[in-house]
Design an enzyme around this catalytic site. Structure first.
Site, PDB file in Angstrom:
ATOM      1  N   GLU A 170      38.121 -34.477  86.526  1.00 19.31           N
ATOM      2  CA  GLU A 170      37.008 -34.399  87.481  1.00 19.31           C
ATOM      3  C   GLU A 170      35.901 -35.421  87.225  1.00 19.31           C
ATOM      4  OE1 GLU A 170      35.762 -30.299  87.526  1.00 19.31           O
ATOM      5  OE2 GLU A 170      37.772 -29.572  87.967  1.00 19.31           O
ATOM      6  N   ASN A 214      43.177 -35.882  86.315  1.00 21.81           N
ATOM      7  CA  ASN A 214      43.245 -34.621  87.067  1.00 21.81           C
ATOM      8  C   ASN A 214      41.952 -34.399  87.848  1.00 21.81           C
ATOM      9  OD1 ASN A 214      44.693 -32.055  87.496  1.00 21.81           O
ATOM     10  ND2 ASN A 214      43.007 -31.105  86.330  1.00 21.81           N
ATOM     11  N   HIS A 251      43.095 -26.803  94.936  1.00 25.56           N
ATOM     12  CA  HIS A 251      42.424 -25.524  95.246  1.00 25.56           C
ATOM     13  C   HIS A 251      42.140 -25.550  96.745  1.00 25.56           C
ATOM     14  CE1 HIS A 251      41.933 -24.395  91.065  1.00 25.56           C
ATOM     15  NE2 HIS A 251      41.403 -25.574  90.802  1.00 25.56           N
ATOM     16  N   GLU A 277      46.673 -27.039  89.700  1.00 24.55           N
ATOM     17  CA  GLU A 277      45.838 -25.827  89.722  1.00 24.55           C
ATOM     18  C   GLU A 277      45.930 -25.141  91.073  1.00 24.55           C
ATOM     19  OE1 GLU A 277      41.842 -26.620  88.353  1.00 24.55           O
ATOM     20  OE2 GLU A 277      42.543 -28.023  86.825  1.00 24.55           O
ATOM     21  N   ASP A 279      45.958 -23.003  94.169  1.00 25.32           N
ATOM     22  CA  ASP A 279      45.689 -21.670  94.721  1.00 25.32           C
ATOM     23  C   ASP A 279      45.200 -21.856  96.146  1.00 25.32           C
ATOM     24  OD1 ASP A 279      43.064 -22.503  94.117  1.00 25.32           O
ATOM     25  OD2 ASP A 279      42.764 -21.006  92.549  1.00 25.32           O
TER      26      ASP A 279
HETATM   27  O1  G3I Z   1      34.729 -15.513  77.843  1.00 27.87           O
HETATM   28  C1  G3I Z   1      33.378 -15.301  78.327  1.00 27.87           C
HETATM   29  C2  G3I Z   1      32.959 -13.872  78.122  1.00 27.87           C
HETATM   30  O2  G3I Z   1      32.925 -13.611  76.748  1.00 27.87           O
HETATM   31  C3  G3I Z   1      31.608 -13.670  78.772  1.00 27.87           C
HETATM   32  O3  G3I Z   1      31.242 -12.339  78.682  1.00 27.87           O
HETATM   33  C4  G3I Z   1      31.616 -14.085  80.211  1.00 27.87           C
HETATM   34  C5  G3I Z   1      30.247 -13.968  80.859  1.00 27.87           C
HETATM   35  O4  G3I Z   1      30.034 -14.937  81.839  1.00 27.87           O
HETATM   36  O5  G3I Z   1      32.050 -15.425  80.319  1.00 27.87           O
HETATM   37  C6  G3I Z   1      33.339 -15.629  79.807  1.00 27.87           C
HETATM   38  O6  G3I Z   1      33.669 -17.003  79.955  1.00 27.87           O
HETATM   39  C7  G3I Z   1      33.993 -17.428  81.267  1.00 27.87           C
HETATM   40  C8  G3I Z   1      35.370 -18.054  81.236  1.00 27.87           C
HETATM   41  O7  G3I Z   1      35.691 -18.608  82.497  1.00 27.87           O
HETATM   42  C9  G3I Z   1      36.457 -17.058  80.844  1.00 27.87           C
HETATM   43  O8  G3I Z   1      36.566 -16.073  81.798  1.00 27.87           O
HETATM   44  C10 G3I Z   1      32.953 -18.440  81.709  1.00 27.87           C
HETATM   45  O9  G3I Z   1      31.704 -17.814  81.885  1.00 27.87           O
HETATM   46  C11 G3I Z   1      33.388 -19.068  83.023  1.00 27.87           C
HETATM   47  O10 G3I Z   1      32.513 -20.136  83.324  1.00 27.87           O
HETATM   48  C12 G3I Z   1      34.777 -19.615  82.887  1.00 27.87           C
HETATM   49  O11 G3I Z   1      35.187 -20.131  84.146  1.00 27.87           O
HETATM   50  C13 G3I Z   1      36.263 -21.027  84.104  1.00 27.87           C
HETATM   51  C14 G3I Z   1      35.860 -22.303  84.803  1.00 27.87           C
HETATM   52  O12 G3I Z   1      36.980 -23.203  84.837  1.00 27.87           O
HETATM   53  C15 G3I Z   1      34.715 -22.998  84.069  1.00 27.87           C
HETATM   54  O13 G3I Z   1      34.398 -24.205  84.708  1.00 27.87           O
HETATM   55  C16 G3I Z   1      37.444 -20.400  84.832  1.00 27.87           C
HETATM   56  O14 G3I Z   1      37.923 -19.274  84.082  1.00 27.87           O
HETATM   57  C17 G3I Z   1      38.557 -21.420  84.995  1.00 27.87           C
HETATM   58  O15 G3I Z   1      39.545 -20.890  85.860  1.00 27.87           O
HETATM   59  C18 G3I Z   1      38.015 -22.683  85.616  1.00 27.87           C
HETATM   60  O16 G3I Z   1      39.064 -23.630  85.703  1.00 27.87           O
HETATM   61  C19 G3I Z   1      38.718 -24.853  86.338  1.00 27.87           C
HETATM   62  C20 G3I Z   1      39.548 -25.932  85.694  1.00 27.87           C
HETATM   63  O17 G3I Z   1      39.355 -25.947  84.314  1.00 27.87           O
HETATM   64  C21 G3I Z   1      39.214 -27.297  86.276  1.00 27.87           C
HETATM   65  N1  G3I Z   1      39.328 -27.301  87.716  1.00 27.87           N
HETATM   66  C22 G3I Z   1      38.634 -26.230  88.411  1.00 27.87           C
HETATM   67  C23 G3I Z   1      39.029 -24.864  87.842  1.00 27.87           C
HETATM   68  C24 G3I Z   1      38.393 -23.755  88.623  1.00 27.87           C
HETATM   69  O18 G3I Z   1      36.998 -23.767  88.509  1.00 27.87           O
END
Ligand code: G3I
Length: 454
Positions: A170, A214, A251, A277, A279
């Site tokens: 990105e 990516n 996405h 990715e 969906d």
């Molecule tokens: O693990 C913590 C947890 O301990 C805490 O209580 C909670 C509170 O907010 O957060 C949890 O972490 C989160 C994590 O996902 C695991 O669930 C983060 O806040 C959250 O920001 C994070 O989001 C991820 C996101 O990337 C971050 O940018 C998504 O799961 C993940 O699916 C997403 O993936 C991205 C790809 O890497 C790049 N392309 C886009 C894609 C979708 O956004």
């Protein structure tokens, strides 16, 4: 993006799998006659259906869900590749400078390896999910040292286990002129050249991994952001900057009408395309049709080598309100699942693409299996340069052991297998391949093999 349709992909031939053909030579006659009844039959899972055309079908996985039996049952049954959804990102793997933490990522890798699944690495250099110390890098030299140190540390830890890395994620801006990059700690400290530097460091860190750029919103063939990435890849290929692949995150709300042409235009630059990715928001027939168009577009291009959906179940999707995945919140197959499975089963076989220049690659295929044993062929391929001498290695996932091997020299014992070329097949011309074969005890498996050439 408006509602679009992908053009028809032309005549489809039912796939005749060669996998069972070798059965006749080893099985007893009574058993052998039973085998052809399955020839050409549609595969019943996503991974098996994709494997028929030499592709993978993967899912993003969260380590924290690996203790949930319905999640793991679905993952293990349907998918033959995984991507760590968050666990390989910088904040997870190097939260403190020089101190690497791989616990959660290793759980995903161990799970995948023990089941013979492929693994995508996501992601090395990104503007998001970076720890505070990275955000505070103070100079170009400091940023370069951090970037290289991170790539070496993470890729080194997983060397030989990961088939493809998202090296840079990105980096392009969503608006503005073609080719404009998003402002980040990397552009601010190093400048736009950070992408090239990252790819050069990545090739050195693991010469056998495919290296991907990516991004999202690069799915429309004519969008400004897509043009920018296209121009970068063309420039990298022209100047010999190592890049093997473009990852289309995909996405989607709507699938762009020119999505297949987009895959084709990147492939024509001499890189693989992976849908990384996927969906698609929606439900029912409309969602199923959109998924079908995406899979058909990939299957129509031989360099589109695999598809990953961004999660196993709607229950844990990052966009859960959109119900964008193939299994609902209770792990039931959705209409989109059936559409994807059919599209994968209708694909024509896909010849493996060349490994990086100067290197070799090895692919294991099961040619026959019987109770307690199996037979495999390993194809060793040269890239755009000839290979003089090769060594192939893999690790058995479940206690398999080789009983005989031909056209190669096996060494060692235990779960890791090392096979060197025989005296007569060490030289492989550029773009060509040789094979060796073996029989083994145990359950048939096709672990990822690495190939090295002196
Ligand atoms: O693990 C913590 C947890 O301990 C805490 O209580 C909670 C509170 O907010 O957060 C949890 O972490 C989160 C994590 O996902 C695991 O669930 C983060 O806040 C959250 O920001 C994070 O989001 C991820 C996101 O990337 C971050 O940018 C998504 O799961 C993940 O699916 C997403 O993936 C991205 C790809 O890497 C790049 N392309 C886009 C894609 C979708 O956004």
């Amino acid at each position: 993006m408006g509602e679009n349709t992908i053009p028809p992909t032309g005549r489809r031939r039912p796939l005749r799998r060669a996998l069972v053909a070798g059965a006749l030579s080893v099985l007893g006659a009574a058993t052998a006659f039973a085998v052809p009844t399955t020839a050409g039959a549609a595969a019943g899972t996503l991974g098996a259906a994709a494997a028929q055309s030499g592709r993978y079908f993967g899912a993003a996985v969260a380590a924290g869900r690996l203790g949930e039996s319905a999640y793991v049952t679905t993952l293990d049954r349907e998918f033959n590749s995984v991507t760590a959804e968050n666990e390989m990102k910088w904040d997870a793997t190097e939260p403190t400078r020089g101190s690497f933490t791989f616990g959660s990522a290793d759980r995903i890798v161990d799970h995948a390896q023990s089941r013979g699944m492929k693994i995508r690495g996501h992601t090395l250099v990104w503007h998001a999910q970076i720890p505070g110390w990275v955000q505070n890098l103070s100079s170009a030299a400091d940023a370069r040292a951090a970037l290289t140190g991170h790539i070496n540390g993470v890729m080194g830890h997983y060397r030989g286990k990961i088939h493809t890395w998202d090296v840079v994620n990105e980096a392009f801006a969503d608006g503005g002129a073609v080719g404009s990059l998003r402002s980040s700690i990397w552009t601010q400290r190093i400048g736009n050249g950070f992408i090239e530097e990252a790819f050069r460091a990545a090739r050195a860190a693991d010469p056998n991994a495919k290296l991907c750029y990516n991004d999202y919103n690069i799915d429309d063939a004519d969008a400004a952001k897509t043009r920018g990435v296209y121009n970068m890849v063309r420039d990298f290929k022209a100047r010999g900057v190592p890049i093997d692949c473009v990852g289309l995150q995909s996405h989607f709300g709507q699938v762009p009408s020119n999505y297949r042409r987009n895959i084709e235009q990147f492939a024509a630059l001499g890189v693989d395309v992976q849908i990384t990715e996927l969906d698609i928001g929606g439900s029912g027939t409309a969602q199923a049709d959109a998924y079908r168009r995406v899979v058909e577009a990939c299957m129509a291009v031989s360099r589109c080598t695999g598809i990953t959906v961004w999660g196993v179940t709607d229950r844990y999707s990052w966009r859960s309100g959109d119900t964008p995945l193939l299994f609902d919140g209770n792990y039931n197959k959705k209409p989109a699942y059936d559409a994807v499975l059919n599209a994968l089963n209708n694909a024509t076989p896909n010849p493996p693409t060349d490994p990086p220049s100067g290197a070799c690659s090895a692919t294991i295929a099961t040619t026959n299996s019987w109770q307690g044993g199996f037979q495999s062929t390993v194809t060793v391929r040269a890239g755009s340069a000839p290979v003089n001498g090769w060594t192939v290695r893999w690790t058995w996932p479940g206690g398999q052991s080789i009983t005989s091997l031909w056209n190669g020299e096996p060494t060692g014992s235990g779960s890791t297998v090392t096979v060197r070329n025989a005296s007569y097949n060490g030289s492989i011309a550029a773009g060509s391949s040789v094979t060796f074969g073996f029989t083994a005890n145990g359950t048939a498996a096709t672990p990822t093999a690495t190939c090295t050439s002196p």
